[in-house]
Design an enzyme around this catalytic site. Structure first.
Site, PDB file in Angstrom:
ATOM      1  CE1 TYR A 136      33.735  43.615  37.357  1.00 58.03           C
ATOM      2  CE2 TYR A 136      34.834  41.503  37.517  1.00 58.03           C
ATOM      3  CZ  TYR A 136      34.889  42.878  37.402  1.00 58.03           C
ATOM      4  OH  TYR A 136      36.106  43.504  37.349  1.00 58.03           O
TER       5      TYR A 136
ATOM      6  NE  ARG B 215      35.327  41.505  34.088  1.00 50.92           N
ATOM      7  CZ  ARG B 215      35.301  40.186  34.311  1.00 50.92           C
ATOM      8  NH1 ARG B 215      34.151  39.549  34.398  1.00 50.92           N
ATOM      9  NH2 ARG B 215      36.424  39.509  34.408  1.00 50.92           N
ATOM     10  CG  ASP B 216      39.113  46.182  35.173  1.00 52.49           C
ATOM     11  OD1 ASP B 216      38.875  47.264  35.739  1.00 52.49           O
ATOM     12  OD2 ASP B 216      40.052  45.440  35.498  1.00 52.49           O
TER      13      ASP B 216
ATOM     14  CB  SER C 265      39.160  42.587  36.471  1.00 50.90           C
ATOM     15  OG  SER C 265      39.783  42.493  37.715  1.00 50.90           O
TER      16      SER C 265
ATOM     17  CG  ASP D 179      35.766  48.946  39.212  1.00 51.26           C
ATOM     18  OD1 ASP D 179      35.447  49.499  40.269  1.00 51.26           O
ATOM     19  OD2 ASP D 179      36.720  48.164  39.107  1.00 51.26           O
TER      20      ASP D 179
ATOM     21  CG  ASP E 121      42.492  42.649  44.762  1.00 53.19           C
ATOM     22  OD1 ASP E 121      41.319  42.241  44.787  1.00 53.19           O
ATOM     23  OD2 ASP E 121      43.042  43.196  45.735  1.00 53.19           O
TER      24      ASP E 121
END
Ligand SMILES: *[C@@H]1O[C@H](CO)[C@@H](O)[C@H](O)[C@H]1NC(C)=O
Ligand SMILES: *[C@@H]1O[C@H](CO)[C@@H](O)[C@H](O)[C@H]1NC(C)=O
Length: 452
Positions: free
Chosen positions: A177, A182-183, A189, A229, A407
């Site tokens: 990850y 990212r995200d 995140s 994701d 989260d």
């Protein structure tokens, strides 16, 4: 496991019945298949590929992919950046069977330490004991920054040593990850790499470092979830500029990860969102086409086992009844989603099997909207990891998200603030993503279902 025992008992009957005749949508042939090769009345055994023949309702026509056009773009549900420990991979030839069978999950020392400290901070003796027991439940370790990769070598060496002394083959379960940008559809995140600043080369280096550690311990099995994701965002969120910009880089980087990790024997499951995201019937075929293409582009390696669903989410594997927020989607839980997606993947040439995160799915009907993903209030730990899944498509129920790791922050002044983490169904105040959220952990423990 009490409240789920009845469910499993029911589901467990299915394979027994299938040995006489396979059920609708059941397997009826393929390499290594030892069950029935005939189908119940009203369905026809249809070869989808060398590994899989299936009982298709009606005549021998292949299953029609989607039914009614429903709501397409569901809000992308981003995951959080958890932290944890690593795994390793085998060099042996991949087997067509379940990589979770015959191995003992290595317990992440990182998560165990977080849990032990959390338990120590609880005064109620009963709750403290229940909390401490979570350290013994296998949970994936997230490698969400390159600086954590060195720990993987430590964990693999430890697993090798346990394997030597107990004679039980160990499996280290990791999450890969660290994509650049990212995200892309959320903020909580955001990662350490950006495409504009050498992100692809940095990511290749991250993968190379993982591979270097894994190579040193060829006897320890490694199972990996690939990039939560990321590909799901490419299915539904290309209208978000950051996702559109990241599309080529995501595909290039995921291809590199799949090929390099397969070369050292890592069993891999690409993240496939969840029922409330790619499980909308209109999203199933585009999702299957993308995952199958990615699988083929990576050489169709048998180490690329399939897909991971519900990572860091809250959906039930099999809901007693549809949560009202799922209204309109026939695929209202993970088993319906998987049963709908698997045949389309097979048609596309990807004989995928699945793993399903149930770490925080113990309590249901908690959310205001299905797309809400951040620190959902009153969640409880869920079904324990098991290969007794009741589904031919599911290799294992797993705990991917380390419960208790946050989260996303509810602090609106933080640069990583995502407004989802300040919704009325999000537990607040919440610290930054990936950091420990003690009050949330205690709720997961006290509301665990089955109870701890
Ligand atoms: C495990 O055993 C093998 C030989 O069977 C040995 O080469 C290796 O050093 C051992 N590793 C550990 C960590 O004990
Ligand atoms: C919220 O974030 C801001 C900016 O990072 C920080 O200065 C502030 O202390 C944070 N507030 C709380 C309550 O953590």
């Amino acid at each position: 496991m009490k409240s789920f025992a009845a469910l499993y008992a029911l589901v467990a009957l299915l394979p027994a019945l299938a040995s006489a005749q396979s059920a609708e949508w059941g397997q009826c042939g393929g390499i290594d298949w030892t069950g029935s090769t005939s189908c119940v009345a009203g369905s026809t055994c249809t070869k989808l590929n060398d590994y899989y023949s299936q009982c298709i309702p009606g005549t021998a026509a292949p299953p029609s992919s989607s039914n009614t056009p429903p709501p397409t773009s569901q809000p992308g549900s981003p995951t959080s950046a958890p932290t944890s420990a690593p795994t390793s991979a085998p060099t042996s030839a991949p087997s067509a069977s379940n990589p979770f069978v015959g191995v003992t999950p290595y317990l992440s020392p990182y998560y165990a330490n977080e849990v032990q400290q959390a338990a120590a901070a609880i005064s109620d003796a009963t709750l403290k004991a229940k909390a401490a027991s979570v350290a013994n439940i296998p949970t994936f370790t997230w490698f969400d920054t390159v600086s954590k990769v060195a720990d993987l070598g430590t964990y693999l060496a430890d697993a090798q040593s346990i394997q030597n002394s107990t004679g039980q083959k160990q499996v280290v379960q990791i999450v890969v990850y660290d994509l650049p940008d990212r995200d892309c559809a959320a903020k909580a995140s955001n990662g350490e790499f950006s495409i504009a600043n050498n992100g692809q080369a940095n990511y290749y280096n991250y993968i190379d470092q993982l591979v270097a550690q894994i190579k040193k311990f060829p006897d320890v099995r490694v199972i990996a979830v690939i990039e939560p994701d990321s590909l799901a965002n490419l299915v539904t969120n290309l209208n978000v500029q950051k996702c559109a910009n990241a599309q080529t880089t995501y595909l290039t980087c995921v291809n590199y990860a799949l090929k390099q990790l397969a070369s050292v024997g890592v069993y891999q499951y690409m993240d496939a969102g969840h029922a409330g995201w790619l499980g909308w019937p209109a999203n199933l075929t585009p999702a299957a086409q993308l995952f199958a293409q990615v699988f083929k582009d990576a050489g169709s390696s048998p180490f690329i086992k399939g897909l991971a669903t519900n990572v860091a989410n809250y959906n039930a594997l099999s809901a007693a009844s549809p949560d009202p927020i799922t209204q309109g989607n026939a695929n209202y839980d993970e088993i319906h989603y998987i049963n709908a997606l698997a045949p389309v993947l097979q048609q596309q040439g990807f004989p995928a099997t699945f793993i399903v995160d149930q770490g925080r799915s113990g309590q249901q009907n908690l959310r205001q909207q299905w797309g809400d993903w951040c620190n959902i209030k009153n969640a409880g730990f869920g079904t324990r990891p098991t290969t007794n899944t009741g589904s031919q498509f599911i290799d294992s129920i797993v705990w991917v998200k380390p419960g208790g790791e946050c989260d996303g922050t509810s602090n609106s002044s933080s640069p990583r603030f995502d407004s989802t983490c300040a919704l009325s169904d999000a537990d607040q105040p919440a610290p930054e993503a990936g950091t420990w959220f003690q009050e949330y952990f205690q709720t997961l423990v006290s509301r665990a279902n089955p109870p701890l």
